[in-house]
Write an enzyme that holds these catalytic residues in place. Structure first.
Site, short mmCIF file in Angstrom:
data_model
loop_
_atom_site.label_atom_id
_atom_site.label_comp_id
_atom_site.label_asym_id
_atom_site.label_seq_id
_atom_site.Cartn_x
_atom_site.Cartn_y
_atom_site.Cartn_z
N GLY A 1 -4.80 -2.57 5.27
CA GLY A 1 -4.03 -3.71 4.76
C GLY A 1 -4.60 -5.04 5.21
N ARG A 2 -4.96 -5.16 6.50
CA ARG A 2 -5.43 -6.44 7.01
C ARG A 2 -6.85 -6.75 6.56
NH1 ARG A 2 -4.36 -2.67 10.70
NH2 ARG A 2 -6.03 -1.80 11.99
N HIS B 1 -0.59 -32.85 18.76
CA HIS B 1 0.69 -33.53 18.97
C HIS B 1 1.80 -32.55 19.32
CE1 HIS B 1 -1.19 -37.18 17.35
NE2 HIS B 1 -1.81 -36.33 16.54
N GLU C 1 -3.80 -6.54 15.29
CA GLU C 1 -3.43 -5.21 14.76
C GLU C 1 -4.65 -4.28 14.80
OE1 GLU C 1 -1.90 -4.14 10.49
OE2 GLU C 1 -0.13 -4.59 11.72
N LYS D 1 9.47 0.33 12.83
CA LYS D 1 10.12 0.58 11.53
C LYS D 1 11.19 1.66 11.67
CE LYS D 1 5.88 -0.54 8.98
NZ LYS D 1 4.79 0.00 8.12
N LYS E 1 0.84 -1.19 0.00
CA LYS E 1 0.00 0.00 0.00
C LYS E 1 0.88 1.25 0.00
CE LYS E 1 -4.04 1.80 2.47
NZ LYS E 1 -4.97 1.58 3.59
N GLU F 1 10.87 -4.36 3.93
CA GLU F 1 11.01 -5.75 3.50
C GLU F 1 10.55 -5.91 2.04
OE1 GLU F 1 9.36 -4.65 6.12
OE2 GLU F 1 9.68 -5.90 7.91
O1 F6P Z 1 2.44 -3.93 9.93
C1 F6P Z 1 2.22 -2.64 9.52
C2 F6P Z 1 1.66 -2.63 8.13
O2 F6P Z 1 1.46 -1.31 7.72
C3 F6P Z 1 0.36 -3.44 8.00
O3 F6P Z 1 -0.75 -2.74 8.48
C4 F6P Z 1 0.35 -3.68 6.52
O4 F6P Z 1 -0.55 -4.70 6.15
C5 F6P Z 1 1.81 -4.07 6.30
O5 F6P Z 1 2.56 -3.25 7.21
C6 F6P Z 1 2.31 -3.89 4.87
O6 F6P Z 1 2.17 -2.54 4.52
P1 F6P Z 1 2.29 -2.14 2.96
O7 F6P Z 1 1.15 -2.82 2.25
O8 F6P Z 1 2.20 -0.65 2.95
O9 F6P Z 1 3.62 -2.64 2.47
#
Ligand code: F6P
Length: 530
Positions: free
Chosen positions: A250-251, A367, A336, A495, A189, A195
């Site tokens: 996002g979630r 298990h 979250e 972050k 987003k 990452e």
């Molecule tokens: O964990 C923080 C967060 O902003 C989540 O809410 C989101 O789903 C994820 O990192 C990835 O964010 P992006 O889609 O901006 O890479």
């Protein structure tokens, strides 16, 4: 807290604590405690509740004005106050057409579907055999879960996922792949999540090293983001950049352009069915009165279990291999969303708020950690998720899977007395003293409640309905706890610190940090300095 509904709830918790769970269940039976919704039923009859508890919870739902909050949600009004946004994930399944942002989202959804059809049919100029979906958090967990759940319905390419900054993740994702038949879809987003940006760069390098020609490389890139400029800087052609709306968290985003890889791999019809199942659940949650509303009932039950009975965790046991990622998905969705401590409602906070959500796939958990669930000294709220078409055509194994789920729930509820264990051992011929001693260790306290969510099947519709139910339940619980389920300020700090510490490891200069962090930075500098 200024909620008049809370003291009666606390009083009910004290009352019902004095009765054994087995007695409660025997006294009130199951009628009224199995709740039906689209494509599923929710059986809460093994939970420490009765009609008096439901009655005081209903008063909390009224006092919090949950029905009005749900109306705000479905009308596209602001429900995310700290970011001054609506939450429009539900509109991705249909509905809300009168809301301006929704019309924009629907146009983008059409763009995504058109591209998916082209990609799936060789229209990109190459045969897409594998999609590498790069994303993290909500840009990863929902697609992974739905891919596992529905891949058997697909006839398109395979999807591989890559999320971690650890290069082993990317390496595994591309192992054995032919670059000429691989499409990379970077989902972010913000398009600045470290990452994902790191893996997007690795993807570009991998393609360039293998294919050389810039046009060939760019033909195998696509991006989903609310930041199209950053996506274009990465190398995705403008025509392959698909928007994510700021009003979709996002979630809550698997239904959006985030699901592009799913649409290509599963096909338009399966995707339509997935959305349709969710839309049926939306209609139920939007239209059902609170007393029969699954989201309201489950949200209220969460407040009861985790704030009134103070159970610190919920253990999700997904008794279906295809739902093995459900606990991971729910961890982000619920923790979250509701893992907060600041009131966002006039009546103040009901504390403690969200539980720690964890779990595993059944029967594997039996298990590994079920021993603690049966004989440990900590209780948790167990939630089984199973399907009445368990095992598919293999009825014997499906029967075994359900029998395990139901048996675990019975054992949590009923337990086993040392006396009955001793009688069993004596009947087997064991000597009396030995039987008495061993029976001590076989005692299971029981009295541990559970919910069983039973899906009609694992069709695209049922999976869609299940995920939509969890979204709306999460919202309802957040409203009842008094938090904002749609922001996530807590994750931003990590972050920032990661970026500062990465520089300190590379360049030195950790002064002023806590002693432990300073020592760890120095240890890492041995290998990672410069
Ligand atoms: O964990 C923080 C967060 O902003 C989540 O809410 C989101 O789903 C994820 O990192 C990835 O964010 P992006 O889609 O901006 O890479």
């Amino acid at each position: 807290m200024a909620l008049s509904a809370w003291r009666p709830i606390e009083a009910e918790a004290r009352r019902i604590a004095t009765e054994s769970l087995a007695d409660i269940v025997a006294r009130r039976g199951v009628d009224g405690f199995v709740w039906r919704g689209p494509h599923l039923e929710v059986d809460v009859s093994r939970q420490r509740i009765d009609s008096a508890v439901l009655s005081v919870l209903a008063k909390l739902v009224i006092e919090r004005g949950l029905d009005a909050k749900l109306a705000d949600l479905f009308a596209g009004r602001i429900v995310n106050a700290s970011e001054d946004r609506p939450a429009l994930h539900w509109a991705l399944r249909g509905g809300g057409g009168e809301i301006p942002a929704v019309a924009r989202m629907q146009r983008e959804a059409a763009r995504v579907s058109a591209f998916a059809a082209i990609a799936a049919s060789g229209g990109l100029g190459f045969d897409v055999k594998t999609i590498v979906h790069i994303g993290i958090g909500g840009s990863d967990l929902g697609p992974r879960l739905v891919w596992d759940a529905l891949r058997a319905y697909g006839s398109g390419p395979e999807i591989r996922f890559c999320a971690n900054v650890d290069p082993d993740d990317f390496r595994e994702a591309v192992t054995g792949l032919d670059p000429s038949t691989t499409l990379f879809i970077v989902v972010s987003k913000s398009f600045k999540t470290p990452e994902t940006a790191s893996n997007a760069r690795l993807a570009h390098i991998w393609l360039a090293e293998k294919l050389g020609d810039r046009a060939e490389v760019e033909a195998r890139l696509a991006a989903v983001s609310s930041a199209p400029d950053r996506a274009q800087d990465w190398g995705a052609p403008a025509a392959r950049i698909f928007a994510m709306d700021e009003a979709v968290g996002g979630r809550y985003s698997v239904w959006s352009s985030v699901g592009l890889s799913l649409q290509i791999a599963l096909g338009a019809d399966v995707w339509r069915r997935f959305l349709a199942g969710a839309a049926e659940m939306d209609s139920h949650v939007r239209d059902a009165p609170m007393e029969g509303n699954l989201a309201a009932r489950l949200g209220a039950l969460d407040v009861w279990l985790h704030s009134a009975l103070n159970l610190p965790t919920r253990t999700v046991l997904a008794y279906a291999h295809r739902l093995r990622r459900l606990p991971d998905f729910l961890q982000q969705l619920e923790m979250e969303s509701n893992g907060k401590s600041v009131a966002d409602a006039p009546g103040g906070l009901i504390a403690p708020t969200a539980p720690v959500v964890w779990g595993s796939v059944g029967t594997l958990g039996q298990h590994s950690f079920h021993q603690l669930l049966h004989q440990g000294m900590r209780d948790t709220a167990v939630e089984f998720v199973a399907s009445l078409d368990a095992g598919g055509r293999d009825r014997a194994r499906g029967r075994a899977l359900l029998a395990n789920a139901f048996g675990q729930g019975e054992a949590f509820l009923v337990g086993r007395s040392a006396a009955s264990a001793e009688a069993t051992l004596l009947a087997s011929g064991m000597e009396a003293d030995a039987a008495r001693e061993q029976a001590r260790h076989m005692h299971m306290p029981g009295g541990r409640g559970s919910t069983t969510i039973l899906l009609d099947d694992l069709s695209p519709e049922s999976v869609g309905a299940l995920l939509a139910l969890y979204e709306h339940r999460t919202f309802a619980a957040g409203v009842l706890w008094g938090v904002n389920p749609f922001d996530q300020w807590g994750v931003e700090r990590g972050k920032v610190l990661a970026e500062e510490i990465e520089l300190a490891i590379r360049d030195g200069g950790s002064e002023g940090r806590d002693p432990t962090t300073m020592r760890l930075i120095e240890r890492a500098r041995d290998k990672f300095a410069g």
